[in-house]
Design a protein around this motif. Structure first.
Motif, PDB file in Angstrom:
ATOM      1  N   HIS A   1     -18.166 107.152 -19.439  1.00  0.00           N
ATOM      2  CA  HIS A   1     -16.926 107.896 -19.674  1.00  0.00           C
ATOM      3  C   HIS A   1     -16.123 108.129 -18.393  1.00  0.00           C
ATOM      4  N   THR A   2     -16.789 108.066 -17.229  1.00  0.00           N
ATOM      5  CA  THR A   2     -16.090 108.280 -15.961  1.00  0.00           C
ATOM      6  C   THR A   2     -16.861 107.629 -14.828  1.00  0.00           C
ATOM      7  N   ASP A   3     -16.138 106.969 -13.928  1.00  0.00           N
ATOM      8  CA  ASP A   3     -16.823 106.349 -12.793  1.00  0.00           C
ATOM      9  C   ASP A   3     -17.067 107.342 -11.669  1.00  0.00           C
ATOM     10  N   SER A   4     -16.803 108.625 -11.912  1.00  0.00           N
ATOM     11  CA  SER A   4     -17.062 109.671 -10.925  1.00  0.00           C
ATOM     12  C   SER A   4     -18.507 110.157 -10.960  1.00  0.00           C
ATOM     13  N   ILE A   5     -19.282 109.657 -11.926  1.00  0.00           N
ATOM     14  CA  ILE A   5     -20.705 110.014 -12.019  1.00  0.00           C
ATOM     15  C   ILE A   5     -21.502 108.725 -12.117  1.00  0.00           C
ATOM     16  N   GLN A   6     -22.478 108.568 -11.216  1.00  0.00           N
ATOM     17  CA  GLN A   6     -23.318 107.378 -11.227  1.00  0.00           C
ATOM     18  C   GLN A   6     -24.783 107.798 -11.137  1.00  0.00           C
ATOM     19  N   TYR A   7     -25.643 107.069 -11.822  1.00  0.00           N
ATOM     20  CA  TYR A   7     -27.055 107.429 -11.939  1.00  0.00           C
ATOM     21  C   TYR A   7     -27.934 106.377 -11.268  1.00  0.00           C
ATOM     22  N   LEU A   8     -28.979 106.824 -10.600  1.00  0.00           N
ATOM     23  CA  LEU A   8     -29.927 105.919  -9.961  1.00  0.00           C
ATOM     24  C   LEU A   8     -31.218 105.866 -10.762  1.00  0.00           C
ATOM     25  N   GLY A   9     -31.646 104.644 -11.082  1.00  0.00           N
ATOM     26  CA  GLY A   9     -32.931 104.459 -11.745  1.00  0.00           C
ATOM     27  C   GLY A   9     -32.868 104.415 -13.248  1.00  0.00           C
TER      28      GLY A   9
ATOM     29  N   GLY B   1     -31.851 110.588 -10.015  1.00  0.00           N
ATOM     30  CA  GLY B   1     -30.797 111.492  -9.593  1.00  0.00           C
ATOM     31  C   GLY B   1     -29.436 110.858  -9.798  1.00  0.00           C
ATOM     32  N   CYS B   2     -28.403 111.549  -9.321  1.00  0.00           N
ATOM     33  CA  CYS B   2     -27.050 111.041  -9.521  1.00  0.00           C
ATOM     34  C   CYS B   2     -26.174 111.377  -8.324  1.00  0.00           C
ATOM     35  N   ILE B   3     -25.023 110.716  -8.265  1.00  0.00           N
ATOM     36  CA  ILE B   3     -23.976 111.070  -7.303  1.00  0.00           C
ATOM     37  C   ILE B   3     -22.733 111.416  -8.104  1.00  0.00           C
ATOM     38  N   VAL B   4     -22.025 112.432  -7.666  1.00  0.00           N
ATOM     39  CA  VAL B   4     -20.875 112.940  -8.416  1.00  0.00           C
ATOM     40  C   VAL B   4     -19.698 113.126  -7.459  1.00  0.00           C
ATOM     41  N   ARG B   5     -18.546 112.549  -7.803  1.00  0.00           N
ATOM     42  CA  ARG B   5     -17.358 112.721  -6.968  1.00  0.00           C
ATOM     43  C   ARG B   5     -16.655 114.014  -7.357  1.00  0.00           C
ATOM     44  N   GLU B   6     -16.517 114.916  -6.374  1.00  0.00           N
ATOM     45  CA  GLU B   6     -15.895 116.213  -6.626  1.00  0.00           C
ATOM     46  C   GLU B   6     -14.386 116.034  -6.837  1.00  0.00           C
ATOM     47  N   SER B   7     -13.867 116.759  -7.829  1.00  0.00           N
ATOM     48  CA  SER B   7     -12.444 116.630  -8.157  1.00  0.00           C
ATOM     49  C   SER B   7     -11.607 117.792  -7.669  1.00  0.00           C
ATOM     50  N   SER B   8     -12.250 118.867  -7.212  1.00  0.00           N
ATOM     51  CA  SER B   8     -11.499 120.044  -6.760  1.00  0.00           C
ATOM     52  C   SER B   8     -12.294 120.793  -5.704  1.00  0.00           C
TER      53      SER B   8
END
Length: 257
Positions: free
Chosen positions: A11-19, A29-36
């Motif tokens: 749904h969004t490329d701002s959240i990506q999951y490893l494994g 775990g995951c990486i998340v791009r902060e929007s604010s």
């Protein structure tokens, strides 16, 4: 599914999951791009804690590549505590939550990995961070890079001469194959609770005596020793007693989960 494979949220490329996806056993775990906020545009690096099954941001990266690399540095499953309990039990079996470090030539140098129990008193004044935060910034921890070299090899259970002991443990020191060793702070050790006629379940902790075995704690007394602080006296089955000071690590046996 590979534990090193990346997945992008559909749904969004701002959240990506490893494994793998969130519910997959290989999820790390995951990486998340902060929007604010003050971190807007940066990537939060959120390793999965394998024990709590929760994700927490431990650092932030400027690019998706840096964030991915940081999360990949975190060792799946974590590391064991590096404190030597004693010659009978070997090293602490608990999972490490913090790592101590020092500074040399303006660079951090890893010290000891410590569990939640041993971190209370072991190198209490040393610089320390969570294991996950250390690895995201400094690379994966290997035992060859720190105080312990190579694998831990638990000492073999020495035969116990049972006739030498007046008080017999619930579990002998050479025969606890059905239990696992763990650590508790002295103040967290529980005594058996008596409930009269309904007392058919024992909740007493099994405290390990050096070289003998594990005794069941029946009651706990708090003792103030002048000049030595608070101590706890565990009265166990067979009249055995175990004395431990506040915040000290006490070895106990658990049934495997």
């Amino acid at each position: 599914m590979s534990a090193n494979e990346w997945k992008i949220n559909p749904h969004t490329d701002s959240i990506q999951y490893l494994g793998g996806w969130l519910t997959d056993p290989t999820y790390r775990g995951c990486i998340v791009r902060e929007s604010s906020g003050r971190m807007a545009g940066k990537w939060a690096v959120c390793p999965r804690d394998p024990w709590t099954e929760e994700d927490h941001a431990v650092t932030y990266a400027g690019t998706v590549e840096e964030a991915r690399k940081a999360l990949e540095n975190v060792t799946p499953g974590g590391h064991k505590c590096e404190v030597l309990v004693n010659q009978y039990l070997g090293h602490c079996p608990e999972r490490a939550c913090v790592v101590t470090y020092s500074w040399e030539d303006d660079k951090p140098v890893r010290g000891l990995l410590l569990c939640r129990v041993h971190k209370v008193k072991t190198f209490a004044d040393a610089f320390r961070v969570s294991v996950e935060e250390w690895e995201t910034g400094n690379g994966p921890i290997t035992h060859e890079s720190g105080p312990i070299i190579g694998e831990r090899i638990s000492p073999a259970m020495a035969p116990v001469k049972r006739s030498d002991f007046l008080s017999q443990p619930v579990i002998w020191g050479d025969d606890w194959g059905s239990h696992v060793l763990g650590m508790k702070l002295a103040q967290d050790v529980m005594a058996a609770i008596g409930t009269g006629a309904d007392d058919f379940v024992s909740t007493g902790d099994l405290v390990v005596f050096k070289g003998t075995g594990a005794f069941e704690v029946k009651s706990v007394d708090v003792i103030e020793i002048p000049g030595a602080g608070t101590h706890y006296r565990f009265s166990c089955n067979g009249g055995a007693t175990y004395l431990a000071e506040h915040d000290s690590a006490v070895p106990v046996l658990y049934l495997p989960f």
